[in-house]
Write an enzyme that holds these catalytic residues in place. Structure first.
Site, mmCIF file in Angstrom:
data_model
loop_
_atom_site.group_PDB
_atom_site.id
_atom_site.type_symbol
_atom_site.label_atom_id
_atom_site.label_comp_id
_atom_site.label_asym_id
_atom_site.label_seq_id
_atom_site.Cartn_x
_atom_site.Cartn_y
_atom_site.Cartn_z
ATOM 1 N N CYS A 7 0.842 -1.204 0.000
ATOM 2 C CA CYS A 7 0.000 0.000 0.000
ATOM 3 C C CYS A 7 0.871 1.246 0.000
ATOM 4 O O CYS A 7 1.503 1.567 1.009
ATOM 5 C CB CYS A 7 -0.934 -0.020 1.213
ATOM 6 S SG CYS A 7 -1.973 1.434 1.329
ATOM 7 N N GLY A 8 0.914 1.931 -1.136
ATOM 8 C CA GLY A 8 1.673 3.170 -1.233
ATOM 9 C C GLY A 8 0.775 4.378 -1.092
ATOM 10 O O GLY A 8 -0.440 4.259 -0.924
ATOM 11 N N ASN A 9 1.355 5.558 -1.192
ATOM 12 C CA ASN A 9 0.571 6.773 -1.041
ATOM 13 C C ASN A 9 -0.434 6.964 -2.174
ATOM 14 O O ASN A 9 -1.494 7.547 -1.975
ATOM 15 C CB ASN A 9 1.501 7.994 -0.980
ATOM 16 C CG ASN A 9 2.305 8.037 0.290
ATOM 17 O OD1 ASN A 9 1.765 8.164 1.376
ATOM 18 N ND2 ASN A 9 3.616 7.902 0.166
ATOM 19 N N ASP A 109 7.921 0.557 3.274
ATOM 20 C CA ASP A 109 8.268 0.260 1.883
ATOM 21 C C ASP A 109 9.774 0.271 1.678
ATOM 22 O O ASP A 109 10.314 -0.546 0.920
ATOM 23 C CB ASP A 109 7.595 1.260 0.938
ATOM 24 C CG ASP A 109 7.910 2.716 1.293
ATOM 25 O OD1 ASP A 109 8.152 3.017 2.478
ATOM 26 O OD2 ASP A 109 7.898 3.559 0.370
ATOM 27 N N ASP A 129 13.683 4.350 -5.728
ATOM 28 C CA ASP A 129 12.257 4.050 -5.903
ATOM 29 C C ASP A 129 11.537 5.312 -6.384
ATOM 30 O O ASP A 129 11.434 6.309 -5.667
ATOM 31 C CB ASP A 129 11.665 3.572 -4.581
ATOM 32 C CG ASP A 129 10.246 3.037 -4.731
ATOM 33 O OD1 ASP A 129 9.622 3.253 -5.788
ATOM 34 O OD2 ASP A 129 9.752 2.396 -3.786
ATOM 35 N N THR A 132 5.592 8.239 -5.112
ATOM 36 C CA THR A 132 5.092 9.580 -4.805
ATOM 37 C C THR A 132 6.262 10.473 -4.389
ATOM 38 O O THR A 132 6.326 11.638 -4.764
ATOM 39 C CB THR A 132 4.044 9.506 -3.680
ATOM 40 O OG1 THR A 132 3.007 8.609 -4.074
ATOM 41 C CG2 THR A 132 3.452 10.870 -3.407
#
Length: 257
Positions: A7-9, A109, A129, A132
Site C-alpha cells: 500500500c503506497g501513497n 516500503d 524508488d 510519490t
C-alpha cells in the site's frame, strides 16, 4: 497461499503467491476510506475473472498510509481467518538489521525494498524508488538498512509547478525530444526529466563517494522504466521489488516462528 499487499501513497498492489510464483497481481488506488467488505468484493471479483480458485491462508502488508491498515486487518480476519503480518510492527521480524538514529521511523516500503534488494543482489546497493517521493535507500554489505535520501516525486514536482504557477499547465512526464523546449509543455518536461536525471546521477555519485566503495544501483517504481531506458544510471530494474520483498519477509517469519 499468501496475499501480499503493498500500500503506497498513490496505489495499492495485491498479489497472490503460492510459494513458488505469483499467480496474479492487481493494482488499485489507495483510499483509506475503503472498507474491508469493499476490498473483498473487488478482490474476489478479479479472482473469479481470472478463474483463480484458491484459499488465502496468510497475508502480509506494507503500508505507508497508516489509516489503511485497520481495514486490511479486518479483511484478513473476516474473510481469510488469518492475522496479517504488518511490516514495521514489533511482531514482524526482518531478515536484515536497521541501523539509523535511535527513534527514527523508517518507512515500511523502504525496509521491504532493502530486504528484496539484498535477497536478489546481495549488499552494497542503492535502491532508487520512483514513487510519490523519489527515495534512495542504502544497503550495507551485510544487507542492513543504513539510511538514504528522500526527494519529491516526479509527478509531485510537476503538480507543484502547475498549482503554484497559474500560467503553467498540468503535463505528463516523458522524455523530451530536445533539452531546449520551444513551448511551455516541452520546457516543463525537459526541466523535470533532465532535472531528475541529474538528481539521480549526483546523489548516487555522492553516496558512492561517501561510502568509498563500488555500489550497484537498482531502480523500481512506476516511472523507473522511463529513466532506465534513457540514461545509463542503473545496474538493474525490478518491477515487483516491494512485492518480492514481502514474500521474503513472510517466509523469514514462518521459519522463525
Amino acid at each position: 497461499m499468501l496475499l501480499a499487499v503493498d500500500c503506497g501513497n498513490t496505489n495499492t498492489v495485491f498479489a497472490i503467491w503460492d510459494g513458488e510464483e505469483f499467480l496474479a497481481s492487481w493494482r488499485t488506488s489507495t483510499e483509506w476510506q475503503r472498507t474491508a467488505d469493499q476490498y473483498y468484493v473487488w478482490l474476489s471479483t478479479l479472482m473469479r475473472l481470472q478463474n483463480l480458485d484458491v484459499q488465502i491462508t496468510d497475508m502480509i502488508v506494507s503500508s505507508t498510509v497508516p489509516r489503511v491498515v485497520f481495514n486490511l486487518r479486518v479483511l484478513a480476519d473476516r474473510y481469510f481467518k488469518t492475522r496479517p503480518l504488518v511490516v514495521g510492527k514489533p511482531d514482524c521480524l526482518l531478515p536484515v538489521d536497521v541501523r539509523v538514529d535511535e527513534g527514527t521511523a523508517v518507512g515500511p516500503d523502504r525496509l521491504v525494498n532493502t530486504v528484496a534488494g539484498h535477497n536478489l543482489y546481495g549488499g552494497d546497493l542503492i535502491m532508487v524508488d520512483f514513487g510519490t517521493a523519489t527515495t534512495f535507500d542504502v544497503v550495507d554489505t551485510d544487507g542492513a538498512y543504513i539510511g538514504g535520501v528522500i526527494s519529491p516525486g516526479v509527478n509531485l514536482s510537476l503538480e507543484a509547478l502547475h498549482q503554484a504557477a497559474a500560467a503553467l499547465p498540468h503535463v505528463d512526464i516523458s522524455r523530451p525530444q530536445a533539452v531546449i523546449g520551444t513551448n511551455t509543455v516541452a520546457c516543463m518536461q525537459s526541466g523535470v526529466f533532465w532535472g531528475y536525471i541529474g538528481l539521480v546521477r549526483e546523489i548516487c555519485a555522492r553516496i558512492k563517494a561517501e561510502r568509498a566503495r563500488e555500489m550497484r544501483v537498482i531502480s523500481t517504481g512506476g516511472l523507473a522504466p522511463l529513466f532506465q531506458q534513457s540514461e545509463a544510471l542503473f545496474d538493474a530494474f525490478e518491477d515487483d521489488l516491494t512485492i518480492h520483498g514481502l514474500t521474503v519477509i513472510h517466509q523469514y517469519n514462518k521459519d522463525n516462528a
